[in-house]
Design an enzyme around this catalytic site. Sequence first.
Site: not given
Length: 384
Positions: A87, A189, A200, A202
């Site tokens: 990630c 989103n 993750h 965000h």
Amino acid sequence: MTSITSPTAASGTAASATRTLLADGREMLYFDDRGTMSPDREAAADGRELPVRGPSGEVRYDALTGEWVAVAAHRQHRTHLPPADECPLCPSTPGRASEIPASDYDVVVFENRFPSLGPDFAAAPGAPAWGTRGIAGGRCEVVAFTPEHNGTFAGLGTQRVRTVIDAWAHRTEALSALPGVQQVFCFENRGQDIGVTLHHPHGQIYAYPYVTPRAAVMAAAAGQFHEASGGTATLTGDILAKERTDGSRMVAEGEFFSAYVPFAARWPLEIHLVPHRQVPDLAALTGPERDELAVLYPDLLGRLDGLYNSPTPYISAWHQAPVDPAMRRAGYLHLQLTSPRRAADKLKYLAGSEAAMGAFINDTTPEHVARLLRDVPTAPQPTT
């Protein structure tokens, strides 16, 4: 590493921020929860060997609609749903360098490595016609809400949400002042059904070189209403007052904000969160307003997740007034929180009527959805 004073810190309660650069020159800002700062922050540096940043893409004018379309073919190669150990938003470790050099952080904002807009700054060309194209100027930023790979915005805790709000406000004010920027959009989103490319937690911030179609339509309606009232009333404020009086679509009310399902909701799940006073953007919110928002906003997200036995995909869109002073006079900040989930096992897809004609058909009634959301038993939010 440079410590900076937030332009939104007039209330004395804004999160502190420090600025640095990534290996390819992209800007990064760490926003720390009040009273905290990672001890290794000053020593953290991006030691990666990254390729030189490419040029901006382009915007092309659609003469049939009067709208701009960004062309960004380089985004075909952006990171797509990597495993947790790869990630790019998790903190760097001795064995793996991510996009975030620090080994720990609270909230981070940095320039997207695969931007739709920028890195150059230029407003869209004036007086466009068929065949007009220009530089896709502006800025695309990523906002990492937490160093934890798993989790949700609703579970961040009040203090962390407040830091995110301060980061949004800071970036809204800073980006609005950059050359050619016409509008700043903060959004999140959530969920693969929405199209996320990173799991993750965000969000993103876009600084557009033009006023987006949706914002232009809303600004025109708001301006017409404002002018008809003799400059004494705003369209969003008038709608808010009517929704609060009617009550059937209200979801939550606070001292500074109220949330409701709009009368003409387009989506199966849609909530508008509106401040009680007219402000053009997040940067204009006071400290007490931000404090309440840090409690009320995650409560709404929790209500969405409480409707069914699995997480609900959503788009959280902060509508802020464009930079143009004429549009800001009647502009009114509000959140539009939407989800295509129309049942536990069904999603609404934009088919012929919506995608081709822009004529929405809602499979739910706003009053019923509001009642369901009000009845969701939400757990108290953690404060840290």
